[in-house]
Scaffold this motif. Structure first.
Motif, PDB file in Angstrom:
ATOM      1  N   TYR A  79      -4.129   5.132 -16.254  1.00 13.64           N
ATOM      2  CA  TYR A  79      -3.613   4.387 -15.111  1.00 13.64           C
ATOM      3  C   TYR A  79      -4.571   4.484 -13.927  1.00 13.64           C
ATOM      4  O   TYR A  79      -4.895   3.484 -13.286  1.00 13.64           O
ATOM      5  CB  TYR A  79      -2.232   4.936 -14.724  1.00 13.64           C
ATOM      6  CG  TYR A  79      -1.711   4.448 -13.397  1.00 13.64           C
ATOM      7  CD1 TYR A  79      -1.147   3.188 -13.277  1.00 13.64           C
ATOM      8  CD2 TYR A  79      -1.781   5.247 -12.271  1.00 13.64           C
ATOM      9  CE1 TYR A  79      -0.661   2.735 -12.062  1.00 13.64           C
ATOM     10  CE2 TYR A  79      -1.301   4.810 -11.050  1.00 13.64           C
ATOM     11  CZ  TYR A  79      -0.734   3.560 -10.953  1.00 13.64           C
ATOM     12  OH  TYR A  79      -0.261   3.119  -9.745  1.00 13.64           O
ATOM     13  N   PHE A  80      -5.045   5.684 -13.659  1.00 12.30           N
ATOM     14  CA  PHE A  80      -5.961   5.859 -12.537  1.00 12.30           C
ATOM     15  C   PHE A  80      -7.359   5.320 -12.856  1.00 12.30           C
ATOM     16  O   PHE A  80      -8.034   4.805 -11.971  1.00 12.30           O
ATOM     17  CB  PHE A  80      -6.038   7.331 -12.130  1.00 12.30           C
ATOM     18  CG  PHE A  80      -4.791   7.811 -11.436  1.00 12.30           C
ATOM     19  CD1 PHE A  80      -4.486   7.384 -10.153  1.00 12.30           C
ATOM     20  CD2 PHE A  80      -3.923   8.686 -12.057  1.00 12.30           C
ATOM     21  CE1 PHE A  80      -3.342   7.805  -9.508  1.00 12.30           C
ATOM     22  CE2 PHE A  80      -2.770   9.122 -11.417  1.00 12.30           C
ATOM     23  CZ  PHE A  80      -2.475   8.682 -10.145  1.00 12.30           C
ATOM     24  N   THR A  84       0.830  -1.207   0.000  1.00 14.04           N
ATOM     25  CA  THR A  84       0.000   0.000   0.000  1.00 14.04           C
ATOM     26  C   THR A  84       0.866   1.260   0.000  1.00 14.04           C
ATOM     27  O   THR A  84       0.581   2.223  -0.727  1.00 14.04           O
ATOM     28  CB  THR A  84      -0.934   0.003   1.222  1.00 14.04           C
ATOM     29  OG1 THR A  84      -1.717  -1.184   1.198  1.00 14.04           O
ATOM     30  CG2 THR A  84      -1.843   1.212   1.218  1.00 14.04           C
ATOM     31  N   SER A 119       1.535   6.395  -7.038  1.00 15.52           N
ATOM     32  CA  SER A 119       0.414   7.234  -7.471  1.00 15.52           C
ATOM     33  C   SER A 119       0.726   8.708  -7.295  1.00 15.52           C
ATOM     34  O   SER A 119       0.423   9.525  -8.182  1.00 15.52           O
ATOM     35  CB  SER A 119      -0.849   6.866  -6.699  1.00 15.52           C
ATOM     36  OG  SER A 119      -1.242   5.556  -7.015  1.00 15.52           O
ATOM     37  N   ILE A 123      -1.275   8.444 -18.005  1.00 19.92           N
ATOM     38  CA  ILE A 123      -1.419   8.634 -16.564  1.00 19.92           C
ATOM     39  C   ILE A 123      -2.894   8.624 -16.170  1.00 19.92           C
ATOM     40  O   ILE A 123      -3.286   8.003 -15.173  1.00 19.92           O
ATOM     41  CB  ILE A 123      -0.709   9.922 -16.120  1.00 19.92           C
ATOM     42  CG1 ILE A 123       0.801   9.763 -16.286  1.00 19.92           C
ATOM     43  CG2 ILE A 123      -1.044  10.261 -14.666  1.00 19.92           C
ATOM     44  CD1 ILE A 123       1.594  11.042 -16.101  1.00 19.92           C
ATOM     45  N   GLN A 148       2.425   1.640  -3.458  1.00 21.02           N
ATOM     46  CA  GLN A 148       1.401   2.037  -4.427  1.00 21.02           C
ATOM     47  C   GLN A 148       1.049   3.512  -4.258  1.00 21.02           C
ATOM     48  O   GLN A 148       0.841   4.232  -5.243  1.00 21.02           O
ATOM     49  CB  GLN A 148       0.154   1.168  -4.264  1.00 21.02           C
ATOM     50  CG  GLN A 148      -0.888   1.391  -5.338  1.00 21.02           C
ATOM     51  CD  GLN A 148      -0.391   0.954  -6.697  1.00 21.02           C
ATOM     52  OE1 GLN A 148       0.112  -0.146  -6.853  1.00 21.02           O
ATOM     53  NE2 GLN A 148      -0.524   1.814  -7.675  1.00 21.02           N
ATOM     54  N   THR A 149       0.993   3.984  -3.022  1.00 28.05           N
ATOM     55  CA  THR A 149       0.706   5.394  -2.755  1.00 28.05           C
ATOM     56  C   THR A 149       1.825   6.288  -3.272  1.00 28.05           C
ATOM     57  O   THR A 149       1.572   7.319  -3.894  1.00 28.05           O
ATOM     58  CB  THR A 149       0.496   5.619  -1.242  1.00 28.05           C
ATOM     59  OG1 THR A 149      -0.549   4.759  -0.792  1.00 28.05           O
ATOM     60  CG2 THR A 149       0.132   7.053  -0.944  1.00 28.05           C
ATOM     61  N   LEU A 153       3.209   9.728 -10.005  1.00 24.67           N
ATOM     62  CA  LEU A 153       2.554   9.870 -11.307  1.00 24.67           C
ATOM     63  C   LEU A 153       1.678  11.112 -11.367  1.00 24.67           C
ATOM     64  O   LEU A 153       1.578  11.763 -12.407  1.00 24.67           O
ATOM     65  CB  LEU A 153       1.736   8.627 -11.632  1.00 24.67           C
ATOM     66  CG  LEU A 153       2.550   7.434 -12.111  1.00 24.67           C
ATOM     67  CD1 LEU A 153       1.671   6.208 -12.243  1.00 24.67           C
ATOM     68  CD2 LEU A 153       3.226   7.745 -13.425  1.00 24.67           C
ATOM     69  N   LEU A 154       1.045  11.449 -10.252  1.00 26.85           N
ATOM     70  CA  LEU A 154       0.256  12.680 -10.202  1.00 26.85           C
ATOM     71  C   LEU A 154       1.159  13.900 -10.392  1.00 26.85           C
ATOM     72  O   LEU A 154       0.832  14.812 -11.164  1.00 26.85           O
ATOM     73  CB  LEU A 154      -0.500  12.762  -8.881  1.00 26.85           C
ATOM     74  CG  LEU A 154      -1.446  13.937  -8.715  1.00 26.85           C
ATOM     75  CD1 LEU A 154      -2.557  13.879  -9.749  1.00 26.85           C
ATOM     76  CD2 LEU A 154      -2.017  13.947  -7.312  1.00 26.85           C
ATOM     77  N   LEU A 176      -5.344   1.253 -11.426  1.00 23.93           N
ATOM     78  CA  LEU A 176      -3.920   1.388 -11.097  1.00 23.93           C
ATOM     79  C   LEU A 176      -3.029   0.398 -11.852  1.00 23.93           C
ATOM     80  O   LEU A 176      -2.146  -0.241 -11.282  1.00 23.93           O
ATOM     81  CB  LEU A 176      -3.700   1.270  -9.586  1.00 23.93           C
ATOM     82  CG  LEU A 176      -4.504   2.246  -8.718  1.00 23.93           C
ATOM     83  CD1 LEU A 176      -4.226   1.992  -7.250  1.00 23.93           C
ATOM     84  CD2 LEU A 176      -4.231   3.678  -9.068  1.00 23.93           C
ATOM     85  N   HIS A 177      -3.279   0.270 -13.151  1.00 24.05           N
ATOM     86  CA  HIS A 177      -2.351  -0.466 -14.004  1.00 24.05           C
ATOM     87  C   HIS A 177      -2.250   0.235 -15.358  1.00 24.05           C
ATOM     88  O   HIS A 177      -3.146   0.967 -15.764  1.00 24.05           O
ATOM     89  CB  HIS A 177      -2.743  -1.937 -14.163  1.00 24.05           C
ATOM     90  CG  HIS A 177      -3.820  -2.180 -15.160  1.00 24.05           C
ATOM     91  ND1 HIS A 177      -5.145  -2.031 -14.871  1.00 24.05           N
ATOM     92  CD2 HIS A 177      -3.760  -2.576 -16.456  1.00 24.05           C
ATOM     93  CE1 HIS A 177      -5.865  -2.306 -15.940  1.00 24.05           C
ATOM     94  NE2 HIS A 177      -5.048  -2.634 -16.911  1.00 24.05           N
TER      95      HIS A 177
END
Length: 136
Positions: free
Chosen positions: A77-78, A14, A21, A74, A17-18, A24-25, A82-83
């Motif tokens: 992805y969201f 987790t 993310s 991107i 992954q955060t 990527l943001l 999330l892939h």
């Protein structure tokens, strides 16, 4: 050595992954800023009283599409849990090779090799979009 327990593994997953993310943001926001700069540059090239090379304008347009594709990747992805869908990477690869052909078209053999690479990517894209391999 003891093995990690299941809650610890999920916690680490987790956290990673955060971080991914958030990275990527941040990258998406940076790409939006560069897209704005490229818009201003294209407007300057297009409306400049000094005659500029057509290759410079076309190269700028292809770079502009690359920014759009990375931002779309991107966003996808969201949206897709999330892939990263493979076909978006193929789109980006095709656009990047087209840009390379526009910039570096001195050697006919290089252009032929780049064109063969594009053909290979289009075949790969066709295979990825076939009903057997399509995930979405």
């Amino acid at each position: 050595m003891t093995s990690l327990t299941r809650p610890r593994v999920e916690f680490i997953s987790t956290i990673l992954q955060t971080v991914l993310s958030l990275g990527l943001l941040a990258l998406g926001l940076i790409l939006i800023v560069f897209l704005g700069k490229e818009t201003l540059h294209l407007a300057d090239v297009l409306f400049s009283p000094v005659q500029t090379s057509k290759y410079e304008l076309v190269e700028g347009l292809v770079v502009y599409f690359l920014y759009f594709e990375f931002i779309a990747l991107i966003v996808k992805y969201f949206q897709s849990g999330l892939h990263f869908p493979l076909r978006y990477f193929i789109y980006i690869g095709i656009t990047a090779i087209v840009r390379l052909i526009i910039i570096d078209h001195q050697s006919p053999m290089d252009v032929l090799i780049y064109s063969a690479a594009i053909l290979l990517m289009v075949i790969t894209l066709w295979l990825c979009n076939s009903s057997r391999l399509k995930r979405e």
